[in-house]
Design a protein around this motif. Structure first.
Motif, PDB file in Angstrom:
ATOM      1  N   GLY A  49       0.815  -1.225   0.000  1.00 44.80           N
ATOM      2  CA  GLY A  49       0.000   0.000   0.000  1.00 44.80           C
ATOM      3  C   GLY A  49       0.839   1.261   0.000  1.00 44.80           C
ATOM      4  N   THR A  50       1.875   1.293   0.829  1.00 45.34           N
ATOM      5  CA  THR A  50       2.718   2.492   0.863  1.00 45.34           C
ATOM      6  C   THR A  50       3.565   2.620  -0.406  1.00 45.34           C
ATOM      7  OG1 THR A  50       4.343   1.278   2.185  1.00 45.34           O
ATOM      8  CG2 THR A  50       2.811   2.695   3.367  1.00 45.34           C
ATOM      9  N   ALA A  51       3.979   1.511  -0.994  1.00 39.68           N
ATOM     10  CA  ALA A  51       4.726   1.574  -2.257  1.00 39.68           C
ATOM     11  C   ALA A  51       3.839   2.105  -3.380  1.00 39.68           C
ATOM     12  CB  ALA A  51       5.273   0.200  -2.616  1.00 39.68           C
ATOM     13  N   THR A  52       2.589   1.677  -3.401  1.00 43.91           N
ATOM     14  CA  THR A  52       1.647   2.194  -4.398  1.00 43.91           C
ATOM     15  C   THR A  52       1.410   3.680  -4.192  1.00 43.91           C
ATOM     16  OG1 THR A  52       0.587   0.028  -4.508  1.00 43.91           O
ATOM     17  CG2 THR A  52      -0.661   1.893  -5.366  1.00 43.91           C
ATOM     18  N   ALA A  53       1.251   4.092  -2.951  1.00 42.76           N
ATOM     19  CA  ALA A  53       1.054   5.520  -2.654  1.00 42.76           C
ATOM     20  C   ALA A  53       2.273   6.339  -3.074  1.00 42.76           C
ATOM     21  CB  ALA A  53       0.763   5.710  -1.173  1.00 42.76           C
ATOM     22  N   VAL A 113       5.958  10.106   1.949  1.00 40.80           N
ATOM     23  CA  VAL A 113       5.439   8.763   1.697  1.00 40.80           C
ATOM     24  C   VAL A 113       6.595   7.770   1.587  1.00 40.80           C
ATOM     25  CG1 VAL A 113       4.109   7.337   0.080  1.00 40.80           C
ATOM     26  CG2 VAL A 113       3.339   9.645   0.627  1.00 40.80           C
ATOM     27  N   LEU A 114       7.721   8.206   1.043  1.00 35.85           N
ATOM     28  CA  LEU A 114       8.892   7.336   0.962  1.00 35.85           C
ATOM     29  C   LEU A 114       9.419   6.998   2.359  1.00 35.85           C
ATOM     30  CD1 LEU A 114      10.799   5.951  -1.052  1.00 35.85           C
ATOM     31  CD2 LEU A 114      12.230   7.983  -0.943  1.00 35.85           C
ATOM     32  N   ALA A 115       9.359   7.956   3.270  1.00 36.92           N
ATOM     33  CA  ALA A 115       9.753   7.673   4.654  1.00 36.92           C
ATOM     34  C   ALA A 115       8.805   6.645   5.277  1.00 36.92           C
ATOM     35  CB  ALA A 115       9.764   8.960   5.469  1.00 36.92           C
ATOM     36  N   SER A 147      14.289   5.349   5.795  1.00 37.51           N
ATOM     37  CA  SER A 147      13.313   6.162   6.505  1.00 37.51           C
ATOM     38  C   SER A 147      13.839   7.536   6.870  1.00 37.51           C
ATOM     39  CB  SER A 147      12.875   5.458   7.785  1.00 37.51           C
ATOM     40  OG  SER A 147      12.303   4.219   7.491  1.00 37.51           O
ATOM     41  N   ALA A 148      15.151   7.718   6.866  1.00 33.33           N
ATOM     42  CA  ALA A 148      15.694   8.997   7.301  1.00 33.33           C
ATOM     43  C   ALA A 148      16.564   9.676   6.243  1.00 33.33           C
ATOM     44  CB  ALA A 148      16.491   8.795   8.587  1.00 33.33           C
ATOM     45  N   ILE A 149      17.599   9.011   5.802  1.00 33.52           N
ATOM     46  CA  ILE A 149      18.581   9.672   4.948  1.00 33.52           C
ATOM     47  C   ILE A 149      18.035   9.966   3.552  1.00 33.52           C
ATOM     48  CG2 ILE A 149      20.838   9.400   3.850  1.00 33.52           C
ATOM     49  CD1 ILE A 149      21.717   7.891   6.359  1.00 33.52           C
ATOM     50  N   THR A 150      17.421   8.988   2.910  1.00 35.40           N
ATOM     51  CA  THR A 150      16.919   9.190   1.551  1.00 35.40           C
ATOM     52  C   THR A 150      15.832  10.265   1.482  1.00 35.40           C
ATOM     53  OG1 THR A 150      17.491   6.915   0.983  1.00 35.40           O
ATOM     54  CG2 THR A 150      15.929   8.047  -0.467  1.00 35.40           C
ATOM     55  N   PRO A 151      14.797  10.241   2.341  1.00 33.33           N
ATOM     56  CA  PRO A 151      13.810  11.335   2.288  1.00 33.33           C
ATOM     57  C   PRO A 151      14.431  12.699   2.598  1.00 33.33           C
ATOM     58  CG  PRO A 151      12.888   9.477   3.467  1.00 33.33           C
ATOM     59  CD  PRO A 151      14.338   9.183   3.241  1.00 33.33           C
ATOM     60  N   LEU A 152      15.396  12.739   3.517  1.00 28.99           N
ATOM     61  CA  LEU A 152      16.060  14.002   3.830  1.00 28.99           C
ATOM     62  C   LEU A 152      16.812  14.543   2.618  1.00 28.99           C
ATOM     63  CD1 LEU A 152      16.886  16.138   5.939  1.00 28.99           C
ATOM     64  CD2 LEU A 152      18.855  14.690   6.444  1.00 28.99           C
ATOM     65  N   LEU A 153      17.519  13.676   1.913  1.00 26.19           N
ATOM     66  CA  LEU A 153      18.235  14.120   0.714  1.00 26.19           C
ATOM     67  C   LEU A 153      17.280  14.595  -0.374  1.00 26.19           C
ATOM     68  CD1 LEU A 153      21.077  11.456   0.474  1.00 26.19           C
ATOM     69  CD2 LEU A 153      21.283  13.860   1.092  1.00 26.19           C
ATOM     70  N   ILE A 154      16.138  13.941  -0.505  1.00 28.59           N
ATOM     71  CA  ILE A 154      15.143  14.378  -1.483  1.00 28.59           C
ATOM     72  C   ILE A 154      14.617  15.756  -1.115  1.00 28.59           C
ATOM     73  CG2 ILE A 154      12.819  13.924  -2.391  1.00 28.59           C
ATOM     74  CD1 ILE A 154      13.522  10.929  -2.189  1.00 28.59           C
TER      75      ILE A 154
END
Length: 91
Positions: A15-19, A32-34, A61-68
């Protein structure tokens, strides 16, 4: 009981991947990625892979969304500075 937890974790992850795939705004995508990273962390924990879960928690949950979010901020700031010529500029 374990099969039920695995099924619920897989459904939450799907569900979260689809969102995440359907979200258009980059800032909302980062949020949503987090959430997707958290659901994957839960899935890995249920599957008894704590080392992978800890890695996913930190990176997904932390580094990738922060970089985005930082990238979107820099891009939007650059777009604003191109629109505004500033003092002494023509426009």
């Amino acid at each position: 009981m374990t099969d039920t937890l695995i099924t619920l974790a897989l459904l939450l992850t799907a569900g979260t991947a689809t969102a995440a795939a359907l979200t258009r705004d980059p800032v909302r995508q980062a949020v949503v990625l987090a959430l997707l990273g958290l659901s994957l962390t839960l899935l890995f924990t249920v599957l008894q892979a704590p080392d992978v879960a800890l890695s996913q928690l930190g990176v997904g949950s932390a580094i990738t969304p922060l970089l985005i979010l930082l990238t979107v901020r820099r891009i939007r700031r650059g777009a604003r500075s191109e629109d505004d010529p500033g003092p002494g500029g023509t426009g």
